[in-house]
Each structure stands twice: as structure tokens, then as C-alpha cells.
Motif scaffolding. Structure first.
Motif, PDB file in Angstrom:
ATOM      1  N   THR B   8       1.127  -1.062   0.093  1.00  0.00           N
ATOM      2  CA  THR B   8      -0.215  -0.275  -0.363  1.00  0.00           C
ATOM      3  C   THR B   8       0.771   1.134  -0.761  1.00  0.00           C
ATOM      4  O   THR B   8       1.767   1.153   0.256  1.00  0.00           O
ATOM      5  N   GLY B   9       0.300   2.118   0.019  1.00  0.00           N
ATOM      6  CA  GLY B   9       0.786   3.556  -0.399  1.00  0.00           C
ATOM      7  C   GLY B   9       1.607   4.535  -1.567  1.00  0.00           C
ATOM      8  O   GLY B   9       1.420   2.956  -2.583  1.00  0.00           O
ATOM      9  N   PRO B  10       2.119   5.476  -1.580  1.00  0.00           N
ATOM     10  CA  PRO B  10       2.848   5.572  -2.954  1.00  0.00           C
ATOM     11  C   PRO B  10       3.938   4.480  -3.277  1.00  0.00           C
ATOM     12  O   PRO B  10       4.311   4.443  -4.408  1.00  0.00           O
ATOM     13  N   PHE B  11       4.679   3.824  -2.698  1.00  0.00           N
ATOM     14  CA  PHE B  11       5.422   2.819  -3.688  1.00  0.00           C
ATOM     15  C   PHE B  11       4.776   1.464  -2.625  1.00  0.00           C
ATOM     16  O   PHE B  11       5.041   0.943  -2.080  1.00  0.00           O
ATOM     17  N   GLY B  12       4.613   0.927  -4.085  1.00  0.00           N
ATOM     18  CA  GLY B  12       4.036  -0.811  -4.033  1.00  0.00           C
ATOM     19  C   GLY B  12       2.896  -1.054  -4.258  1.00  0.00           C
ATOM     20  O   GLY B  12       3.032  -2.083  -4.969  1.00  0.00           O
ATOM     21  N   GLY B  13       1.884   0.364  -4.119  1.00  0.00           N
ATOM     22  CA  GLY B  13       0.485  -0.812  -4.147  1.00  0.00           C
ATOM     23  C   GLY B  13      -0.191   0.255  -4.539  1.00  0.00           C
ATOM     24  O   GLY B  13       0.811   0.939  -6.203  1.00  0.00           O
ATOM     25  N   LEU B  14      -1.066   0.226  -5.934  1.00  0.00           N
ATOM     26  CA  LEU B  14      -1.587   0.749  -6.805  1.00  0.00           C
ATOM     27  C   LEU B  14      -2.512   2.714  -5.981  1.00  0.00           C
ATOM     28  O   LEU B  14      -2.904   2.085  -5.390  1.00  0.00           O
ATOM     29  N   THR B  15      -1.606   3.176  -6.971  1.00  0.00           N
ATOM     30  CA  THR B  15      -2.186   4.476  -6.467  1.00  0.00           C
ATOM     31  C   THR B  15      -2.932   5.587  -7.128  1.00  0.00           C
ATOM     32  O   THR B  15      -3.054   7.044  -6.778  1.00  0.00           O
ATOM     33  N   ARG B  16      -3.051   4.182  -8.162  1.00  0.00           N
ATOM     34  CA  ARG B  16      -3.595   6.026  -8.736  1.00  0.00           C
ATOM     35  C   ARG B  16      -4.127   5.126 -10.465  1.00  0.00           C
ATOM     36  O   ARG B  16      -3.148   3.393 -10.943  1.00  0.00           O
ATOM     37  N   LEU B  17      -5.178   5.361 -11.345  1.00  0.00           N
ATOM     38  CA  LEU B  17      -5.622   5.011 -12.188  1.00  0.00           C
ATOM     39  C   LEU B  17      -4.588   5.973 -13.032  1.00  0.00           C
ATOM     40  O   LEU B  17      -4.788   7.133 -13.975  1.00  0.00           O
ATOM     41  N   ASP B  18      -3.773   5.298 -13.962  1.00  0.00           N
ATOM     42  CA  ASP B  18      -2.901   6.005 -14.681  1.00  0.00           C
ATOM     43  C   ASP B  18      -2.847   6.432 -16.105  1.00  0.00           C
ATOM     44  O   ASP B  18      -2.391   7.792 -16.403  1.00  0.00           O
ATOM     45  N   HIS B  19      -4.065   5.208 -17.316  1.00  0.00           N
ATOM     46  CA  HIS B  19      -4.421   5.924 -18.710  1.00  0.00           C
ATOM     47  C   HIS B  19      -5.228   4.627 -18.535  1.00  0.00           C
ATOM     48  O   HIS B  19      -5.257   3.345 -18.451  1.00  0.00           O
ATOM     49  N   VAL B  20      -6.369   4.746 -19.918  1.00  0.00           N
ATOM     50  CA  VAL B  20      -6.962   4.380 -20.050  1.00  0.00           C
ATOM     51  C   VAL B  20      -6.628   4.428 -21.543  1.00  0.00           C
ATOM     52  O   VAL B  20      -6.329   4.972 -22.222  1.00  0.00           O
ATOM     53  N   GLY B  21      -6.145   2.986 -22.025  1.00  0.00           N
ATOM     54  CA  GLY B  21      -5.672   2.532 -23.740  1.00  0.00           C
ATOM     55  C   GLY B  21      -6.496   2.308 -24.398  1.00  0.00           C
ATOM     56  O   GLY B  21      -7.862   1.701 -24.682  1.00  0.00           O
ATOM     57  N   ILE B  22      -6.600   2.979 -25.582  1.00  0.00           N
ATOM     58  CA  ILE B  22      -7.692   3.067 -26.262  1.00  0.00           C
ATOM     59  C   ILE B  22      -7.697   2.724 -27.634  1.00  0.00           C
ATOM     60  O   ILE B  22      -7.255   3.618 -28.305  1.00  0.00           O
ATOM     61  N   ALA B  23      -7.757   1.904 -28.415  1.00  0.00           N
ATOM     62  CA  ALA B  23      -7.203   0.960 -29.843  1.00  0.00           C
ATOM     63  C   ALA B  23      -8.361   1.651 -31.207  1.00  0.00           C
ATOM     64  O   ALA B  23      -9.099   2.505 -30.993  1.00  0.00           O
ATOM     65  N   CYS B  24      -6.780   2.594 -31.971  1.00  0.00           N
ATOM     66  CA  CYS B  24      -7.675   3.017 -32.637  1.00  0.00           C
ATOM     67  C   CYS B  24      -7.378   2.469 -34.307  1.00  0.00           C
ATOM     68  O   CYS B  24      -6.047   2.467 -34.601  1.00  0.00           O
ATOM     69  N   ARG B  25      -7.674   3.256 -35.727  1.00  0.00           N
ATOM     70  CA  ARG B  25      -6.940   2.796 -36.605  1.00  0.00           C
ATOM     71  C   ARG B  25      -5.869   3.945 -37.341  1.00  0.00           C
ATOM     72  O   ARG B  25      -5.608   4.263 -38.276  1.00  0.00           O
TER      73      ARG B  25
END
Lengths: 152, 152
Positions: B8-25
Motif C-alpha cells: 500500500t501507499g505511494p510505493f508498492g501498491g496501486l495508487t492511481r488510475l494511470d491511463h485508459v488505453g484506446i485502440a484506434c485505426r
């Protein structure tokens, strides 16, 4: 291109990724997966009869506009709801993404002027008293996109 | 359930939604859509030959762990790439979501102990020098899920 400027800043523009909506068949099981696997906790749960969903909001992080980013887990409550149809067609997975704005009506108007179909003439009720509109996914590169203005 | 605590916390755990990946042509058209419709700007663009994608990162907001949340637009560079196969099967749309962590190897190990298949034995190169692993979507409620540790 419209001459109307895109609203910017904490009121009017899109200032955060508010949530990612995920369709699931069993909300309790999905909540338990995100809790036991990642440690994400439910901050809010409700039933939205209009949309035909039971949903849970899991807070992931705070955002620099004073809001937060969530996962929104969505279980259909009836077979004719949009989320039930999504599940029948695609199975479980990401259903939509939502951007936060301080003024959903202004943001929807500005985006509508840019040629994107807004699916709601007036904002309707979203999670926890928020006001929301959806944008047509065919105008958004295949991504069902929601705009959301928090109640607080 | 494993006895190993979730980092947990800023090192080791998941602390944010970093990105949403979107497939495009067409990456350039997609970048232009997000710029002209919402005002989102490209912060970074690169080609990842290993994954067979040309990609652009659009910053949406800062996060309270000191990072940020992005949209990641992904155009395939070859027909046998995972994103090309996704497009052939599903069309354009959301491809994956990514959570940020301070220690991707530790997070992957902890999550792997909870029964989720980690698709990479070792973290590999992601956007802008980041280190990433992917989790099996069938173990994550249909959501292709990435863990990402920023280079900085």
C-alpha cells in the motif's frame, strides 16, 4: 469547427477522468475481486432504476481538480437495460468512460456544437446525485463517453 | 487468500488510475478528435515496436500520488500486433486500463499470489521508459489490466 470556445478550468471544461464504468454479471463478486486483489474499497453503492443497474463506486485516487477517479461496477437489474444488452453482446468488460466537469450542460453544449451527438437533451441523474449526459460512441471513436457533474 | 499483505501507499501498491488505453485505426485522426472536441493535448508520442503500436498520451488530470491520468491512443503498426487483432475483432474502443504503482514487480507478485495470471514474467518497456506488466483479462472480469511504474 465552432467559434464557441471550449469551456476550460475547474468550471465548464472537462477537468478529470471521473470514472471507468465496467459491466459485470455479479456485482458482489466483482466488488470482492477488486477488494481482495487490489485493496480498492466501495465508497458508494446504489440502484439506478432508470438505467436498470445496481452499481458500486470504488475510489482509486484523488484528482487535482478536487475530485476523484473511480471504478464504477455495473450489474444490470433487468434484461432490457443497456448494460444487460452490452453483456449479452460483449460479455463482461469496460462499458464506458466518464469525464468530470463543473458544468455538464455547458460542456455538453460545447461538445455538441463540435458535431458529437449528445444522447440526452437534458442532463439526467447519475451516481450519488450527479448530473450526467452520454455522448454517442460512434462519434467518439467507439468509446461510449459520459460527462458528469458531481452533486458537491 | 494469500497471507502476503497487499503493498500500500505511494510505493508498492496501486495508487492511481494511470491511463485508459484506446485502440484506434488512425492515430492522427484520433488525436485531432480529442484535441478539437475536448481540448486534450498530446504530452508524449512514440512507437513501441515490441507491441506493434504507435501511440499518443493525452494528459487529463494530475493525481494525488504525484502522477497523472492519461488517455493512451493506440494505432497498430502491423497486422499481427495485439491491437490490430483487437480492432479486427471489436472495432475501435477501449482496449485496456492501467493502474499506477511505485513498484511494478512487487505489485505484480502480490496480485499474482491472489490467483490472477500475470502475462509477463518480468516487467517490460512501456510508454516513456515506464515498466509494465499485463494481467489476464479472464482473471479480471473481462478487463485487460496493466500495471505501470513510471520512469520518474
Amino acid at each position: 469547427m465552432s467559434d464557441t470556445p471550449i469551456p476550460t478550468g475547474p468550471f465548464g471544461g472537462l477537468t478529470r477522468l471521473d470514472h471507468v464504468g465496467i459491466a459485470c454479471r455479479d456485482l458482489d463478486a466483482s466488488v470482492e475481486f477488486y477488494r481482495s486483489t487490489y485493496g480498492f474499497e466501495v465508497e458508494h453503492e446504489e440502484v439506478n432504476e432508470e438505467q436498470g443497474v445496481r452499481e458500486a463506486m470504488l475510489r482509486i485516487n484523488g484528482t487535482d481538480d478536487g475530485g476523484a477517479t473511480y471504478l464504477q461496477l455495473l450489474e444490470p437489474t433487468r434484461e432490457d437495460s443497456p448494460v444487460a444488452k452490452f453483456l449479452a453482446r460483449n460479455g463482461e468488460g469496460v462499458h464506458h468512460i466518464a469525464f468530470g466537469t463543473g458544468d455538464v450542460a455547458a460542456s455538453a453544449a460545447g461538445i455538441g456544437e463540435r458535431g458529437v451527438r449528445v444522447l440526452d437533451d437534458e442532463p439526467r441523474s447519475g451516481t450519488a446525485g450527479s448530473r450526467i449526459v452520454f455522448l454517442h460512441p460512434k462519434d467518439c471513436g467507439g468509446v461510449l463517453t459520459e460527462l458528469v457533474q458531481s452533486a458537491h
